[in-house]
Design an enzyme around this catalytic site. Structure first.
Site, PDB file in Angstrom:
ATOM      1  CB  CYS A 154     104.588   8.223  43.594  1.00  0.00           C
ATOM      2  SG  CYS A 154     104.488   8.647  41.800  1.00  0.00           S
ATOM      3  CB  SER A 204     103.125  15.100  45.082  1.00  0.00           C
ATOM      4  OG  SER A 204     102.758  16.340  44.479  1.00  0.00           O
ATOM      5  CB  CYS A 205     106.939  10.841  45.519  1.00  0.00           C
ATOM      6  SG  CYS A 205     107.621   9.346  45.935  1.00  0.00           S
ATOM      7  CB  VAL A 206     103.771  11.611  50.172  1.00  0.00           C
ATOM      8  CG1 VAL A 206     103.964  12.990  49.798  1.00  0.00           C
ATOM      9  CG2 VAL A 206     102.687  10.956  49.953  1.00  0.00           C
TER      10      VAL A 206
END
Ligand SMILES: CC(=[NH2+])C(=O)[O-]
Length: 124
Positions: A76, A102-104
């Site tokens: 994301c 994973s969210c960045v």
């Protein structure tokens, strides 16, 4: 290798496919909040954009003969990390099986989007 395409999800905004199936793995390109009927981003809030991203992913998955329960990993991207909580609330309603993620936060997203979600699915 099989290209997946549906008119129920937005056309690609660049040189990529909505999804590619390779063996029993389906790779979905990142979805931004383009409304497929309008061909542009209509949603303005992070909640609305996250909802549209999820709907787009659901449409691509349906075309590929699978669904959200088979997603094993997402990535994301947020234009603002301050949107993390609001994004998660919408995301959680769609990704009920809680795939790995994973969210960045990134500097910018295509078309001025607030969020983008890509996904990997393992089919039977
Ligand atoms: C939106 C997107 N998936 C791309 O690669 O530009």
């Amino acid at each position: 290798m099989q290209v997946i395409h549906t008119d129920k999800a937005p056309a690609a905004v660049g040189p990529y496919s909505q999804a590619i199936k390779a063996g029993n793995t389906l790779y979905l390109s990142g979805q931004i909040a383009i409304n497929p009927a309008e061909g542009k981003i209509v949603a303005t809030t992070i909640e609305e954009q996250a909802e549209q991203c999820c709907r787009n992913i659901e449409a691509v998955l349906k075309e590929a003969g699978t669904d959200m329960s088979k997603v094993v990993k997402t990535t994301c991207f947020l234009a603002e990390i301050a949107d993390f909580k609001a994004f998660n609330e919408v995301y959680a309603k769609h990704f009920i099986s809680k795939p790995a993620r994973s969210c960045v936060a990134v500097k910018d997203l295509p078309a001025g989007a607030l969020c983008e979600i890509e996904a990997i699915v393992v089919t039977e």
